[in-house]
Structure formats: structure tokens, C-alpha cells
Design a protein around this motif. Sequence first.
Motif, mmCIF file in Angstrom:
data_model
loop_
_atom_site.group_PDB
_atom_site.id
_atom_site.type_symbol
_atom_site.label_atom_id
_atom_site.label_comp_id
_atom_site.label_asym_id
_atom_site.label_seq_id
_atom_site.Cartn_x
_atom_site.Cartn_y
_atom_site.Cartn_z
ATOM 1 N N ASP A 153 -18.100 -36.279 24.560
ATOM 2 C CA ASP A 153 -18.520 -37.373 24.602
ATOM 3 C C ASP A 153 -18.156 -38.539 25.885
ATOM 4 O O ASP A 153 -18.985 -39.326 26.481
ATOM 5 C CB ASP A 153 -17.360 -38.369 23.769
ATOM 6 C CG ASP A 153 -17.491 -37.865 22.245
ATOM 7 O OD1 ASP A 153 -19.103 -37.853 21.972
ATOM 8 O OD2 ASP A 153 -17.112 -38.340 21.359
ATOM 9 N N ALA A 154 -17.170 -38.273 26.725
ATOM 10 C CA ALA A 154 -16.386 -38.655 27.793
ATOM 11 C C ALA A 154 -17.459 -38.324 29.404
ATOM 12 O O ALA A 154 -18.093 -39.434 29.963
ATOM 13 C CB ALA A 154 -15.250 -37.869 28.364
ATOM 14 N N ALA A 155 -18.086 -37.195 28.471
ATOM 15 C CA ALA A 155 -19.219 -37.186 29.609
ATOM 16 C C ALA A 155 -20.597 -37.301 29.130
ATOM 17 O O ALA A 155 -21.720 -36.630 29.777
ATOM 18 C CB ALA A 155 -19.267 -34.911 30.221
ATOM 19 N N GLY A 156 -20.925 -37.808 28.151
ATOM 20 C CA GLY A 156 -21.945 -38.843 27.683
ATOM 21 C C GLY A 156 -22.935 -37.758 26.932
ATOM 22 O O GLY A 156 -24.455 -37.542 27.197
ATOM 23 N N GLY A 157 -22.578 -36.854 26.802
ATOM 24 C CA GLY A 157 -23.515 -35.449 26.391
ATOM 25 C C GLY A 157 -23.897 -34.763 27.134
ATOM 26 O O GLY A 157 -24.279 -33.242 25.944
ATOM 27 N N VAL A 158 -23.281 -34.446 28.292
ATOM 28 C CA VAL A 158 -23.644 -33.588 29.092
ATOM 29 C C VAL A 158 -23.755 -31.646 28.292
ATOM 30 O O VAL A 158 -22.304 -31.517 28.389
ATOM 31 C CB VAL A 158 -24.150 -33.309 30.357
ATOM 32 C CG1 VAL A 158 -25.128 -34.440 30.660
ATOM 33 C CG2 VAL A 158 -22.772 -33.420 31.402
ATOM 34 N N PRO A 159 -24.348 -30.542 28.700
ATOM 35 C CA PRO A 159 -23.796 -29.172 28.747
ATOM 36 C C PRO A 159 -23.177 -28.832 29.152
ATOM 37 O O PRO A 159 -22.143 -28.237 29.309
ATOM 38 C CB PRO A 159 -25.301 -28.186 28.355
ATOM 39 C CG PRO A 159 -26.183 -29.822 28.120
ATOM 40 C CD PRO A 159 -25.717 -30.702 29.019
ATOM 41 N N LEU A 160 -22.922 -29.322 30.766
ATOM 42 C CA LEU A 160 -22.075 -28.757 31.655
ATOM 43 C C LEU A 160 -20.420 -28.896 31.228
ATOM 44 O O LEU A 160 -19.908 -28.424 31.537
ATOM 45 C CB LEU A 160 -22.238 -29.416 32.796
ATOM 46 C CG LEU A 160 -22.524 -28.470 33.934
ATOM 47 C CD1 LEU A 160 -22.377 -27.116 34.623
ATOM 48 C CD2 LEU A 160 -22.635 -29.150 35.519
ATOM 49 N N ALA A 161 -20.447 -30.526 30.789
ATOM 50 C CA ALA A 161 -19.506 -30.561 30.347
ATOM 51 C C ALA A 161 -18.333 -29.794 28.996
ATOM 52 O O ALA A 161 -16.762 -28.869 29.464
ATOM 53 C CB ALA A 161 -18.623 -32.004 29.918
ATOM 54 N N ALA A 162 -19.381 -29.581 28.406
ATOM 55 C CA ALA A 162 -18.916 -28.196 27.453
ATOM 56 C C ALA A 162 -18.455 -26.167 27.768
ATOM 57 O O ALA A 162 -16.823 -26.684 27.301
ATOM 58 C CB ALA A 162 -19.946 -28.520 26.039
ATOM 59 N N SER A 163 -19.129 -26.354 28.394
ATOM 60 C CA SER A 163 -18.952 -25.675 28.879
ATOM 61 C C SER A 163 -17.377 -25.568 29.714
ATOM 62 O O SER A 163 -17.131 -24.456 30.104
ATOM 63 C CB SER A 163 -20.559 -24.878 30.504
ATOM 64 O OG SER A 163 -21.433 -24.690 29.044
ATOM 65 N N ALA A 164 -17.748 -26.448 31.035
ATOM 66 C CA ALA A 164 -16.672 -26.705 31.654
ATOM 67 C C ALA A 164 -15.086 -26.616 31.150
ATOM 68 O O ALA A 164 -14.222 -26.307 31.727
ATOM 69 C CB ALA A 164 -16.995 -27.629 32.588
ATOM 70 N N ASN A 165 -15.608 -27.163 29.852
ATOM 71 C CA ASN A 165 -14.239 -26.760 29.096
ATOM 72 C C ASN A 165 -14.310 -25.354 28.756
ATOM 73 O O ASN A 165 -12.389 -25.211 28.599
ATOM 74 C CB ASN A 165 -14.480 -27.873 27.869
ATOM 75 C CG ASN A 165 -13.079 -27.953 26.929
ATOM 76 O OD1 ASN A 165 -11.553 -28.693 27.616
ATOM 77 N ND2 ASN A 165 -13.045 -27.242 25.656
ATOM 78 N N VAL A 166 -14.416 -24.593 28.280
ATOM 79 C CA VAL A 166 -14.147 -23.387 27.861
ATOM 80 C C VAL A 166 -13.542 -22.152 28.867
ATOM 81 O O VAL A 166 -13.390 -21.912 29.430
ATOM 82 C CB VAL A 166 -15.932 -22.636 28.164
ATOM 83 C CG1 VAL A 166 -15.122 -20.861 27.544
ATOM 84 C CG2 VAL A 166 -16.632 -23.290 26.319
ATOM 85 N N SER A 167 -14.072 -23.259 30.630
ATOM 86 C CA SER A 167 -14.396 -22.413 31.763
ATOM 87 C C SER A 167 -12.515 -23.325 31.732
ATOM 88 O O SER A 167 -11.461 -22.225 32.635
ATOM 89 C CB SER A 167 -14.938 -22.977 33.020
ATOM 90 O OG SER A 167 -16.141 -21.702 32.689
ATOM 91 N N ALA A 168 -12.554 -24.733 31.835
ATOM 92 C CA ALA A 168 -10.873 -24.717 32.086
ATOM 93 C C ALA A 168 -9.975 -23.800 30.720
ATOM 94 O O ALA A 168 -8.658 -23.323 31.670
ATOM 95 C CB ALA A 168 -10.881 -25.882 32.145
ATOM 96 N N SER A 169 -10.159 -23.620 30.087
ATOM 97 C CA SER A 169 -9.553 -22.751 28.793
ATOM 98 C C SER A 169 -8.920 -21.321 29.273
ATOM 99 O O SER A 169 -8.099 -20.947 29.641
ATOM 100 C CB SER A 169 -9.956 -21.915 27.802
ATOM 101 O OG SER A 169 -11.252 -22.113 27.561
ATOM 102 N N ASN A 170 -10.152 -21.229 30.125
ATOM 103 C CA ASN A 170 -10.034 -19.326 30.866
ATOM 104 C C ASN A 170 -9.356 -19.440 32.108
ATOM 105 O O ASN A 170 -8.358 -18.982 32.488
ATOM 106 C CB ASN A 170 -11.252 -18.815 30.726
ATOM 107 C CG ASN A 170 -12.029 -18.022 30.401
ATOM 108 O OD1 ASN A 170 -11.438 -17.135 29.391
ATOM 109 N ND2 ASN A 170 -12.043 -19.496 28.834
ATOM 110 N N VAL A 171 -9.332 -20.271 32.713
ATOM 111 C CA VAL A 171 -8.495 -20.322 33.834
ATOM 112 C C VAL A 171 -6.859 -21.401 33.736
ATOM 113 O O VAL A 171 -6.225 -20.102 34.236
ATOM 114 C CB VAL A 171 -8.805 -22.034 34.299
ATOM 115 C CG1 VAL A 171 -8.173 -22.049 36.001
ATOM 116 C CG2 VAL A 171 -10.395 -21.670 34.949
ATOM 117 N N GLY A 172 -7.088 -21.154 32.496
ATOM 118 C CA GLY A 172 -5.571 -21.742 31.778
ATOM 119 C C GLY A 172 -4.663 -20.517 31.596
ATOM 120 O O GLY A 172 -3.615 -20.387 31.160
#
Length: 416
Positions: free
Chosen positions: A328-347
Motif C-alpha cells: 500500500d505504501a508503494a502504491g501496489g508495485v510488485p517490487l515492494a512486495a518482493s523487497a519485503n521477502v528480501s528484507a526478511s531474509n536479510v534479517g
Amino acid sequence: MGLPALALGGFGIGLTEFVIAGLLPQVARSLTVSTATAGWLISGYALTVAVGAIAVTAATAGLAQKPVLVGLLALFVAGNLLSALAPTYGVMLLGRVVAALCHGSFFGIGSLVARRLVPPERASRAVASMFAGLTVANVLGVPFGALVGERWGWRATFWAITVIGAVALIGIAVLVPGWAGTGGDGADAGAGAGTRGGRADLRTQARAFRSAQVWLTLTATALGYGGMFGAFSYLAYTFTRVAGFSTTDVSWLLVIYGTGLVVGNAAGGRGADRDRDATLLVSLAGLTATLAVFGVLASSRGASVVLVFLLGAFGFATVPGMITRVTDAAGGVPLAASANVSASNVGNALGAWAGGLVISAGFGYAAPLFVGAGIVAAGVGVMGVAAWMAVGGVGGGEGKGQKGEGRWERRAGCER
């Protein structure tokens, strides 16, 4: 009917991630490599997920999302087929990398498709339904791999996962409607510029990352996951060296943890549809408290059983809300949703590293629990700032605290 197909895809991907842990000794013997070398079948997969989530999503920017999901599952099937047939360790590792390439993008893009299949007020529950496959795989993955591997050999496990992936691919191709993969994602992020047929191109998607809410949500995701998995990575040692459980007890204790993931995912999705930011704050605060209390009571067997369930429940209760919030914060772009998966793996990686540091420093096997509590507490602070800014309309993007339905989603809903 599209949601069960997406969930089955998530189940298959979750299985291929988790089953290898129970098969590692067999694989190492069969391919004549050391246990440490075989361990790269796990770490190589995780690293590929972290990088591939963003890289693959960026490479498919501007394409209709349903065909992309079908293509990702075709990649998944090919990777597991390679693993099932692998004559050498190198081919096996290649198969793991190929399968991992689809992981982050499937969950990122799939979560957007899932939420278009339901009314906007059920968006987080739709995401939770898709991730239910992953949580069930977490419960069943290691026992499934060990059972099939012991009876028919480790290759049979990858043949089974290949079949599951093929069924999920057919299910998505047949059951997910085409319009669910072409909703108006990205238009808000770029005011309609740089899109092709309602689908955001890479430049438009990248502009969404100008939003402070996107970065705050990604940071909160990394900290939440980092704290939980930093502790989880050493739970087997905590159970056996601190609580006094036998090594054979660890399997059923991890099943209890996995059951917590399933319950937390469902509860978090329902709560996020009512009040997203409140649900995220309560879940992160609950995770912080659980880790801290677990650290204090780690020597108690009874407390460990209860607390490992709560660890999974509070930890995964954040997943549906974090994904809908960042998109929602990114206006619905897929790259943001995938970045969330990457962020979890980095964490995950940073949390495991921090937990290892305190063990190496001689603080004991309960110490990662306290480190995890500190990391998640920082996540509570970041999430609190994000929620405060959202209430005041500060920081750009949607980032809504209450029933956070984005303009892109309302528009896609109208098209239905």
C-alpha cells in the motif's frame, strides 16, 4: 478458487526450502561430500532467495502477473527436477539455486494477486491464506522429508515436490483469473507514468521507494524476522543444552513452533484487516516479551513448550500486515512486495549472525533469545514511528494504520 492454488504453490516452495534439513546426511553420503559442503544446499538457497526476490521481480516488471507466476512455478519445477536427477553435488546445488530464484518473487507477486481476488477489507486475510501453505510446509517439511527419504530415498522427496509444483502451476493457470494479474498496480506510485497496460515498469516501481513508509516497513520486517530467527537458529541447542530435552525431542518441539506459525499467520491476517498497525505493534511487542521471558525461563521444559508456540505465533502474525502495508505504501508495485521477502531474509541472516556472536563470546545458548528480544524491540520502535507518521499523513505512500486499503486496490476492485 485461485487462493488454494496460490497456497499450494506456497506449500511446495516451503517444502523445498525446509525438507533439505532432514535429508542433509543422506544427500552428503550419496553425493560424497562433507556435511559442511552439503550445508551450502541450505545457505545457497537462502542467499539466492534474498537476491532473487528483487532481481527476478525487476526483470519481469511490466509483464502481466499471472503468466509471471506460472513461469516462476515452471522454474520451481525445473529446479526440483534437477535436484531429483542430480548425478553430482554441483548439479544438486544448481537445482537448489534455480528453485530458489522463484521463491521471493512468487510470494511477492502472488500476495498482490491474492488480495485482488477478495474484497479490499479482506486483503490481509487473503495474503494469510496464501502464506498458509508456507506455514504448513514449515510444520511438515522436515518430518515429510525424513519420512519419504528414509523409505524411498532422498531423490523421491524432490520428485514429490516436483509433482506438487506441477499441480500448483496447472491450478494457477486454470483457476486464477487473468484480471487478478493485471490490476492497476503502480499507478499511484508514478501517477500513471511509465506504465504499460496498467502494469508498472521498472522505473515506476523504483520511484515507489521514495516513500519513507516503504523503508520503515521494510526495516520493521527485517528487525522482526531477525530477532525471531536469530533465536530460532539456535533453539535446538537451547532445548538440549539449557532445558535438558533429548535430541529426539527437538522434532516435536519444532512441530509446536510450526503450529504457532500457522495460528499466528491466520490471526495476524484477520487482525490486520481490522486495524493493521495496531496488530503489527501488538504482535512485535508480544514477540519481544516472548523472547525475553523465554530467555529467563529457558531451563524450564514446561515453559519452553508454551513459549516456543508463542514464538511462532507472534512472529508470523506480522507477515500478512507487513506485506499489505508495504505494498500500500508503494502504491501496489510488485517490487515492494518482493523487497519485503528480501528484507526478511536479510534479517534472518543478521539475526543468526548476532546470535552466533553471543554464543561464541561465552554467554551461553539462551543468550540468542535475549539478543532477539533486543532486535525485535528496535522493530517495535520503528513500527511505532511508522504508525505515528501514517496517522499524521507523513512519509508518503498509503501506509494506513486502519484497514489499510490502497487507492490502487480500490481501483482494481472497481474493475471487477
